[in-house]
Design a protein around this motif. Sequence first.
Motif, short mmCIF file in Angstrom:
data_model
loop_
_atom_site.label_atom_id
_atom_site.label_comp_id
_atom_site.label_asym_id
_atom_site.label_seq_id
_atom_site.Cartn_x
_atom_site.Cartn_y
_atom_site.Cartn_z
N TYR A 37 1.12 -1.17 0.07
CA TYR A 37 -0.25 0.33 -0.26
C TYR A 37 0.79 1.30 0.31
N GLN A 38 1.65 1.54 -0.31
CA GLN A 38 2.91 2.28 -1.10
C GLN A 38 2.50 3.51 -1.57
N CYS A 39 1.23 3.31 -2.35
CA CYS A 39 0.08 4.95 -2.35
C CYS A 39 -0.69 5.24 -1.54
N GLN A 40 -0.98 4.57 -0.31
CA GLN A 40 -1.62 5.46 0.98
C GLN A 40 -0.31 5.64 1.34
N ILE A 41 0.64 5.14 1.46
CA ILE A 41 2.16 5.36 2.99
C ILE A 41 1.89 6.71 2.04
N ASP A 42 2.12 7.14 1.03
CA ASP A 42 2.96 7.95 0.46
C ASP A 42 1.99 9.26 0.14
N CYS A 43 1.36 9.66 0.40
CA CYS A 43 0.03 9.88 0.13
C CYS A 43 1.13 11.28 0.87
N GLY A 44 0.61 12.86 -0.10
CA GLY A 44 1.68 14.05 0.53
C GLY A 44 0.65 14.59 1.33
N ARG A 45 -0.65 14.24 0.80
CA ARG A 45 -1.55 15.10 0.94
C ARG A 45 -2.66 13.81 2.70
N GLY A 46 -2.24 13.18 3.12
CA GLY A 46 -2.70 12.50 4.23
C GLY A 46 -4.04 11.84 3.90
N GLY A 47 -4.21 10.57 3.75
CA GLY A 47 -5.91 9.97 3.32
C GLY A 47 -5.83 9.13 2.51
N TYR A 48 -4.73 9.69 1.18
CA TYR A 48 -5.85 8.19 -0.25
C TYR A 48 -4.09 8.70 -0.66
N PRO A 49 -4.78 7.18 -1.36
CA PRO A 49 -5.94 6.64 -1.78
C PRO A 49 -6.17 5.50 -0.58
N LYS A 50 -7.34 5.36 -0.74
CA LYS A 50 -7.90 3.70 0.03
C LYS A 50 -8.02 3.11 -0.45
N VAL A 51 -7.97 1.47 0.02
CA VAL A 51 -7.33 0.19 -0.64
C VAL A 51 -8.53 -0.30 0.55
N GLY A 52 -9.33 -1.23 -0.66
CA GLY A 52 -10.26 -2.69 0.16
C GLY A 52 -11.41 -2.39 -1.22
#
Length: 284
Positions: free
Chosen positions: A110-125
């Motif tokens: 879930y690198q995309c969610q970890i790296d989100c610079g704005r806090g909170g996206y993407p969500k995985v599910g």
Amino acid sequence: MGNVMAILQDVDKCMRCNGCVISCKRTWKMKALNPGVHKTAPDQRVIIKSQKRVDMGPFMRFSCWHCTNPPCAKRCPFGAIKKMSNGAVMVDPELCNPGGTNSKGVKCIYQCQIDCGRGGYPKVGVGSDLYSTAKAWKCTLCYGRAGAGESLISSYGTPLPTKATAAEIAAVPEKAHQPSCVYTCPARAMMWDTRANILAYINDPANGFISAVGDGSMFWASRKVLLVPPKADPYVEDHVTPLISSLVSGPFAKAALVPTLLAGGLAAVIARRQALASGVEGEV
């Protein structure tokens, strides 16, 4: 190369009817996993929430910012997140493989969610009836629903409508469709236009904005209050924003803001905020 598009939310007009939230969920066949819960989640790409401690506005849109240089895309092992020519940061669900390992042995954590610079996206599910397995979900500016320069992705559904006139579409072909949230808003609180036009609109003194925040393809503006840049997910900032909002929305904050606007204009204020954000969060 087409136009880079953006959404402007005029927060003074928003009445939190949640029409945008509902239309987004219906357009993208999102599941109703947490009905009545105001948070971004795999089943909810956008929400509207009050910036203040009490639920009395200004009502802010919380969603992906569609960063100019999106950090979420950089480490995706499957190259599933892409910055499109119209400004949208989209997730290709055919490539997205949460928890999988690519041909080079790099695993998705879930690198995309970890790296989100704005806090909170993407969500995985498993957030949509479009796919039966877990995927990364986020606002995509409704990319793939037949706007100019887009290929219609048939699995996403039929082309979206627009309220733009023929003359407006001729000037900006990307207005051939409007994101579901923009099209549905009964208060006309959201504007879909080129990023350049939106910045010009914000900075035009005739429009009377005293505060504006944003970057990438998402902007907010107000004629009444000093806005706090919203994170993608309000749960990330719920402990901070109400306190900040109480301070910056008062008469003292407005009085302090006026000389700044007179001296440098909104463009300088926005540029300064973006520079600060870039310094803290890296390239966004």
